[in-house]
Design a protein around this motif. Structure first.
Motif, PDB file in Angstrom:
ATOM      1  N   ARG A  68      34.397  33.110  36.090  1.00 52.24           N
ATOM      2  CA  ARG A  68      34.125  32.504  37.271  1.00 52.24           C
ATOM      3  C   ARG A  68      32.598  32.466  37.915  1.00 52.24           C
ATOM      4  O   ARG A  68      32.123  31.794  38.485  1.00 52.24           O
ATOM      5  N   LEU A  69      32.035  33.454  37.161  1.00 54.89           N
ATOM      6  CA  LEU A  69      30.417  33.482  37.541  1.00 54.89           C
ATOM      7  C   LEU A  69      29.887  33.414  36.053  1.00 54.89           C
ATOM      8  O   LEU A  69      30.221  33.694  35.068  1.00 54.89           O
ATOM      9  N   LEU A  70      28.693  32.614  36.076  1.00 60.54           N
ATOM     10  CA  LEU A  70      27.723  32.380  34.882  1.00 60.54           C
ATOM     11  C   LEU A  70      26.470  33.050  34.990  1.00 60.54           C
ATOM     12  O   LEU A  70      25.771  32.890  36.101  1.00 60.54           O
ATOM     13  N   PRO A  71      26.027  33.636  34.099  1.00 57.88           N
ATOM     14  CA  PRO A  71      26.728  33.805  32.619  1.00 57.88           C
ATOM     15  C   PRO A  71      27.763  34.928  32.659  1.00 57.88           C
ATOM     16  O   PRO A  71      27.611  36.041  33.630  1.00 57.88           O
ATOM     17  N   THR A  72      28.866  34.849  32.200  1.00 53.51           N
ATOM     18  CA  THR A  72      29.699  35.831  31.774  1.00 53.51           C
ATOM     19  C   THR A  72      30.033  36.305  30.475  1.00 53.51           C
ATOM     20  O   THR A  72      29.772  35.223  29.490  1.00 53.51           O
ATOM     21  N   THR A  73      29.941  37.463  30.036  1.00 56.56           N
ATOM     22  CA  THR A  73      30.140  37.765  28.544  1.00 56.56           C
ATOM     23  C   THR A  73      31.195  38.616  28.273  1.00 56.56           C
ATOM     24  O   THR A  73      31.603  39.557  29.042  1.00 56.56           O
ATOM     25  N   VAL A  74      31.924  38.467  27.090  1.00 56.24           N
ATOM     26  CA  VAL A  74      33.317  39.292  26.731  1.00 56.24           C
ATOM     27  C   VAL A  74      32.892  39.580  25.296  1.00 56.24           C
ATOM     28  O   VAL A  74      32.321  38.759  24.484  1.00 56.24           O
ATOM     29  N   VAL A  75      32.906  40.852  25.006  1.00 56.42           N
ATOM     30  CA  VAL A  75      32.615  41.431  23.729  1.00 56.42           C
ATOM     31  C   VAL A  75      34.190  41.791  23.133  1.00 56.42           C
ATOM     32  O   VAL A  75      35.038  42.567  23.808  1.00 56.42           O
ATOM     33  N   LEU A  76      34.256  41.350  21.967  1.00 55.97           N
ATOM     34  CA  LEU A  76      35.530  41.620  21.303  1.00 55.97           C
ATOM     35  C   LEU A  76      35.014  42.689  20.042  1.00 55.97           C
ATOM     36  O   LEU A  76      34.089  42.479  19.389  1.00 55.97           O
ATOM     37  N   ASP A  77      36.176  43.420  19.717  1.00 54.32           N
ATOM     38  CA  ASP A  77      35.863  44.500  18.609  1.00 54.32           C
ATOM     39  C   ASP A  77      36.321  43.737  17.250  1.00 54.32           C
ATOM     40  O   ASP A  77      36.690  42.637  17.393  1.00 54.32           O
ATOM     41  N   ARG A  78      36.269  44.585  16.190  1.00 54.17           N
ATOM     42  CA  ARG A  78      36.414  44.007  14.927  1.00 54.17           C
ATOM     43  C   ARG A  78      37.992  43.467  14.994  1.00 54.17           C
ATOM     44  O   ARG A  78      38.367  42.654  13.832  1.00 54.17           O
ATOM     45  N   ARG A  79      38.682  43.666  15.634  1.00 50.35           N
ATOM     46  CA  ARG A  79      40.276  43.407  15.526  1.00 50.35           C
ATOM     47  C   ARG A  79      40.305  42.180  16.566  1.00 50.35           C
ATOM     48  O   ARG A  79      41.555  41.829  16.955  1.00 50.35           O
ATOM     49  N   HIS A  80      39.444  41.653  17.231  1.00 45.93           N
ATOM     50  CA  HIS A  80      39.388  40.609  18.388  1.00 45.93           C
ATOM     51  C   HIS A  80      40.142  41.071  19.458  1.00 45.93           C
ATOM     52  O   HIS A  80      40.796  40.162  20.040  1.00 45.93           O
ATOM     53  N   ARG A  81      40.073  42.268  19.931  1.00 44.67           N
ATOM     54  CA  ARG A  81      40.626  42.769  21.330  1.00 44.67           C
ATOM     55  C   ARG A  81      39.548  42.656  22.259  1.00 44.67           C
ATOM     56  O   ARG A  81      38.357  43.286  21.654  1.00 44.67           O
ATOM     57  N   ILE A  82      39.449  42.485  23.362  1.00 52.49           N
ATOM     58  CA  ILE A  82      38.420  42.681  24.380  1.00 52.49           C
ATOM     59  C   ILE A  82      38.200  43.996  24.750  1.00 52.49           C
ATOM     60  O   ILE A  82      39.096  44.727  25.054  1.00 52.49           O
ATOM     61  N   ARG A  83      37.115  44.461  24.508  1.00 50.29           N
ATOM     62  CA  ARG A  83      36.565  45.816  24.720  1.00 50.29           C
ATOM     63  C   ARG A  83      35.439  45.905  26.044  1.00 50.29           C
ATOM     64  O   ARG A  83      35.522  47.070  26.751  1.00 50.29           O
ATOM     65  N   LEU A  84      34.411  44.825  26.006  1.00 50.15           N
ATOM     66  CA  LEU A  84      33.408  45.029  27.055  1.00 50.15           C
ATOM     67  C   LEU A  84      33.538  43.658  27.900  1.00 50.15           C
ATOM     68  O   LEU A  84      33.830  42.765  27.412  1.00 50.15           O
ATOM     69  N   ARG A  85      33.103  43.747  29.306  1.00 44.78           N
ATOM     70  CA  ARG A  85      32.766  42.347  29.969  1.00 44.78           C
ATOM     71  C   ARG A  85      31.530  42.564  30.844  1.00 44.78           C
ATOM     72  O   ARG A  85      31.386  43.855  31.299  1.00 44.78           O
ATOM     73  N   GLY A  86      30.787  41.765  30.930  1.00 41.96           N
ATOM     74  CA  GLY A  86      29.731  41.613  31.829  1.00 41.96           C
ATOM     75  C   GLY A  86      29.714  40.184  32.778  1.00 41.96           C
ATOM     76  O   GLY A  86      29.845  39.091  32.230  1.00 41.96           O
ATOM     77  N   GLU A  87      29.192  40.431  33.840  1.00 39.45           N
ATOM     78  CA  GLU A  87      28.913  39.292  34.891  1.00 39.45           C
ATOM     79  C   GLU A  87      27.525  39.354  35.088  1.00 39.45           C
ATOM     80  O   GLU A  87      26.921  40.219  35.477  1.00 39.45           O
ATOM     81  N   GLY A  88      26.832  38.127  35.116  1.00 38.32           N
ATOM     82  CA  GLY A  88      25.539  38.042  35.396  1.00 38.32           C
ATOM     83  C   GLY A  88      24.616  38.251  34.151  1.00 38.32           C
ATOM     84  O   GLY A  88      25.232  38.406  33.114  1.00 38.32           O
ATOM     85  N   PRO A  89      23.109  37.601  34.288  1.00 35.72           N
ATOM     86  CA  PRO A  89      22.259  37.825  33.023  1.00 35.72           C
ATOM     87  C   PRO A  89      22.111  39.274  32.454  1.00 35.72           C
ATOM     88  O   PRO A  89      22.442  40.287  33.249  1.00 35.72           O
ATOM     89  N   ILE A  90      22.323  39.302  31.204  1.00 37.86           N
ATOM     90  CA  ILE A  90      21.925  40.626  30.455  1.00 37.86           C
ATOM     91  C   ILE A  90      20.869  40.280  29.568  1.00 37.86           C
ATOM     92  O   ILE A  90      20.350  39.467  28.868  1.00 37.86           O
TER      93      ILE A  90
END
Length: 140
Positions: free
Chosen positions: A102-124
């Motif tokens: 809903r907010l840009l930028p938004t980041t989603v990090v997937l592990d090697r099995r493509h499961r969501i592990r991390l999430r960030g909202e706003g610039p990194i």
């Protein structure tokens, strides 16, 4: 970035984003939701490119999702900034809504099995040593 309970991927299982994720089987994946009209996104993207280059040999894949943007503006921005990141066009916001971006930028990090592990909202700041420390466990 905040750790999230391991979760399956949201949204439909067909379409360009799931296909692109599947092409990186066995690799951790960062998905960045952004737009060329979003100033914090514009500032973040060069450091995301550097991260992709720095971690490519370790198997990290980076996918970007251009939200509510025009193809010509996306192409111009990528070219002007010499960015070579995979881009999924989400003009209708179908993907970003399914993923809760809903907010840009938004980041989603997937592990090697493509499961969501991390999430960030706003610039990194992807050049930060703290980011490398955060991502390191996902590379194993």
């Amino acid at each position: 970035m905040t750790r999230v309970a391991t979760a399956p991927l949201p949204g439909p299982t067909d379409g360009p984003l799931p296909a692109l994720i599947a092409s990186y089987r066995g690799q951790p994946v960062i998905i960045s939701f952004w737009a060329s009209w979003c100033e914090p996104c514009r500032q973040e993207m060069p450091s995301l490119q550097r991260l992709a280059e720095r971690w490519r040999a370790l198997g990290l894949a980076v996918i970007t999702v251009a939200v509510a943007d025009q193809r010509s503006r996306i192409a111009d921005f990528l070219s002007e900034n010499e960015l070579q990141l995979a881009v999924v066009d989400d003009r209708e916001r179908i993907v970003s809504r399914a993923w809760g971006a809903r907010l840009l930028p938004t980041t989603v990090v997937l592990d090697r099995r493509h499961r969501i592990r991390l999430r960030g909202e706003g610039p990194i700041d992807w050049d930060s040593p703290a980011i490398d420390q955060t991502l390191q466990p996902l590379m194993k």
